[in-house]
Motif scaffolding. Structure first.
Motif, mmCIF file in Angstrom:
data_model
loop_
_atom_site.group_PDB
_atom_site.id
_atom_site.type_symbol
_atom_site.label_atom_id
_atom_site.label_comp_id
_atom_site.label_asym_id
_atom_site.label_seq_id
_atom_site.Cartn_x
_atom_site.Cartn_y
_atom_site.Cartn_z
ATOM 1 N N GLN A 1 -7.177 -0.416 -1.600
ATOM 2 C CA GLN A 1 -6.013 -0.715 -0.762
ATOM 3 C C GLN A 1 -4.823 -1.152 -1.609
ATOM 4 O O GLN A 1 -3.681 -0.785 -1.321
ATOM 5 N N LYS A 2 -5.093 -1.907 -2.659
ATOM 6 C CA LYS A 2 -4.013 -2.307 -3.568
ATOM 7 C C LYS A 2 -3.388 -1.078 -4.233
ATOM 8 O O LYS A 2 -2.161 -0.973 -4.364
ATOM 9 N N ARG A 3 -4.259 -0.153 -4.653
ATOM 10 C CA ARG A 3 -3.754 1.091 -5.273
ATOM 11 C C ARG A 3 -2.941 1.895 -4.264
ATOM 12 O O ARG A 3 -1.907 2.475 -4.593
ATOM 13 N N LEU A 4 -3.421 1.940 -3.016
ATOM 14 C CA LEU A 4 -2.702 2.658 -1.962
ATOM 15 C C LEU A 4 -1.273 2.131 -1.847
ATOM 16 O O LEU A 4 -0.313 2.905 -1.815
ATOM 17 N N ILE A 5 -1.127 0.846 -1.814
ATOM 18 C CA ILE A 5 0.207 0.242 -1.674
ATOM 19 C C ILE A 5 1.065 0.542 -2.899
ATOM 20 O O ILE A 5 2.228 0.930 -2.779
ATOM 21 N N ASP A 6 0.503 0.398 -4.096
ATOM 22 C CA ASP A 6 1.265 0.687 -5.311
ATOM 23 C C ASP A 6 1.677 2.159 -5.379
ATOM 24 O O ASP A 6 2.813 2.479 -5.735
ATOM 25 N N PHE A 7 0.760 3.048 -5.014
ATOM 26 C CA PHE A 7 1.089 4.477 -5.046
ATOM 27 C C PHE A 7 2.108 4.836 -3.969
ATOM 28 O O PHE A 7 2.953 5.700 -4.171
ATOM 29 N N PHE A 8 2.045 4.162 -2.822
ATOM 30 C CA PHE A 8 3.052 4.437 -1.797
ATOM 31 C C PHE A 8 4.438 4.051 -2.303
ATOM 32 O O PHE A 8 5.410 4.776 -2.102
ATOM 33 N N ILE A 9 4.530 2.912 -2.966
ATOM 34 C CA ILE A 9 5.826 2.482 -3.505
ATOM 35 C C ILE A 9 6.331 3.509 -4.515
ATOM 36 O O ILE A 9 7.514 3.834 -4.561
ATOM 37 N N GLU A 10 5.415 4.045 -5.304
ATOM 38 C CA GLU A 10 5.779 5.046 -6.319
ATOM 39 C C GLU A 10 6.148 6.384 -5.679
ATOM 40 O O GLU A 10 7.143 7.003 -6.063
ATOM 41 N N LEU A 11 5.355 6.853 -4.701
ATOM 42 C CA LEU A 11 5.512 8.202 -4.159
ATOM 43 C C LEU A 11 6.326 8.276 -2.873
ATOM 44 O O LEU A 11 6.909 9.321 -2.570
ATOM 45 N N GLY A 12 6.290 7.198 -2.070
ATOM 46 C CA GLY A 12 7.012 7.211 -0.808
ATOM 47 C C GLY A 12 6.354 8.038 0.277
ATOM 48 O O GLY A 12 6.980 8.371 1.271
ATOM 49 N N ASP A 13 5.092 8.390 0.103
ATOM 50 C CA ASP A 13 4.363 9.196 1.087
ATOM 51 C C ASP A 13 2.971 8.592 1.259
ATOM 52 O O ASP A 13 2.217 8.498 0.288
ATOM 53 N N TYR A 14 2.643 8.206 2.504
ATOM 54 C CA TYR A 14 1.365 7.545 2.748
ATOM 55 C C TYR A 14 0.170 8.446 2.436
ATOM 56 O O TYR A 14 -0.806 8.006 1.830
ATOM 57 N N THR A 15 0.237 9.709 2.844
ATOM 58 C CA THR A 15 -0.890 10.618 2.660
ATOM 59 C C THR A 15 -1.144 10.865 1.177
ATOM 60 O O THR A 15 -2.280 10.764 0.701
ATOM 61 N N LYS A 16 -0.094 11.176 0.437
ATOM 62 C CA LYS A 16 -0.252 11.415 -1.011
ATOM 63 C C LYS A 16 -0.731 10.155 -1.715
ATOM 64 O O LYS A 16 -1.567 10.226 -2.626
ATOM 65 N N ALA A 17 -0.201 9.018 -1.301
ATOM 66 C CA ALA A 17 -0.613 7.750 -1.914
ATOM 67 C C ALA A 17 -2.090 7.488 -1.656
ATOM 68 O O ALA A 17 -2.823 7.050 -2.551
ATOM 69 N N ALA A 18 -2.558 7.770 -0.442
ATOM 70 C CA ALA A 18 -3.970 7.560 -0.105
ATOM 71 C C ALA A 18 -4.869 8.479 -0.936
ATOM 72 O O ALA A 18 -5.904 8.048 -1.449
ATOM 73 N N ARG A 19 -4.463 9.736 -1.087
ATOM 74 C CA ARG A 19 -5.242 10.667 -1.921
ATOM 75 C C ARG A 19 -5.323 10.150 -3.351
ATOM 76 O O ARG A 19 -6.404 10.123 -3.951
ATOM 77 N N LYS A 20 -4.183 9.759 -3.896
ATOM 78 C CA LYS A 20 -4.141 9.304 -5.290
ATOM 79 C C LYS A 20 -4.916 7.997 -5.480
ATOM 80 O O LYS A 20 -5.461 7.752 -6.549
ATOM 81 N N ALA A 21 -4.989 7.175 -4.412
ATOM 82 C CA ALA A 21 -5.716 5.903 -4.488
ATOM 83 C C ALA A 21 -7.225 6.106 -4.410
ATOM 84 O O ALA A 21 -7.986 5.189 -4.678
#
Length: 174
Positions: A7-27
């Motif tokens: 979940q922490k990675r999800l939030i960090d990746f969302f800040i980086e990417l600006g897309d929830y779906t892509k951030a979730a995949r990357k997390a």
């Protein structure tokens, strides 16, 4: 609620990417879960996870605070500039007299003009300190008003005392 690493990675990746779906995949979330990620942050959805939204808001606030200068930081910088404590790097080219020139970097203090501008900028933030003479006059005026108010109080007490004395004389005469 404490967040998992994912979940922490999800939030960090969302800040980086600006897309929830892509951030979730990357997390590291599965493809099916990643598609639901936008719903986790939307209060109108049944899959809404308020702790994730709160963690995201907190993280964004931390990020914002670290990137934006606060008032005390600006004041400290202006003060160091005014005092000549900060150094600026300047490129200087010097001739060696043989038709060649050498370039080097020199650290210099802010110019007098820059220091004056910093001082003016500081004074704008502290207008009460701009004019000591004006402040002294305001203080004297205030003191005079206080003395006048005290005098009015003293006069009122004297009048009341005088009225009281008159009543005693009238009562003795009767």
């Amino acid at each position: 609620m404490k967040l998992t690493e994912k979940q922490k990675r999800l939030i960090d990746f969302f800040i980086e990417l600006g897309d929830y779906t892509k951030a979730a995949r990357k997390a590291g979330y599965s493809e099916a879960s990643a598609k639901d990620a936008p719903k986790w942050f939307n209060p109108r959805e049944s899959q809404y996870k308020p702790y994730l939204k709160q963690a995201l808001d907190t993280r964004l606030k931390e990020f914002e605070n670290s990137r934006i200068a606060m008032a005390d930081e600006v004041l400290k910088f202006l003060t160091s500039s005014m005092r000549g404590e900060i150094k600026e790097e300047k490129v200087v080219t010097e001739g060696d007299g043989l038709g060649y020139s050498k370039t080097r970097i020199v650290e210099t203090a802010p110019s007098v003009r820059d220091r004056i501008e910093a001082a003016k900028s500081l004074l704008k933030r502290y207008p009460m300190q701009l004019d000591a003479k004006e402040q002294k006059l305001k203080l004297q005026k205030l003191e005079a008003e206080i003395r006048a108010a005290e005098q009015v109080d003293d006069d009122a007490v004297t009048i009341v005392d005088d009225l009281g004395d008159g009543d005693d004389e009238n009562s003795k005469a009767q």
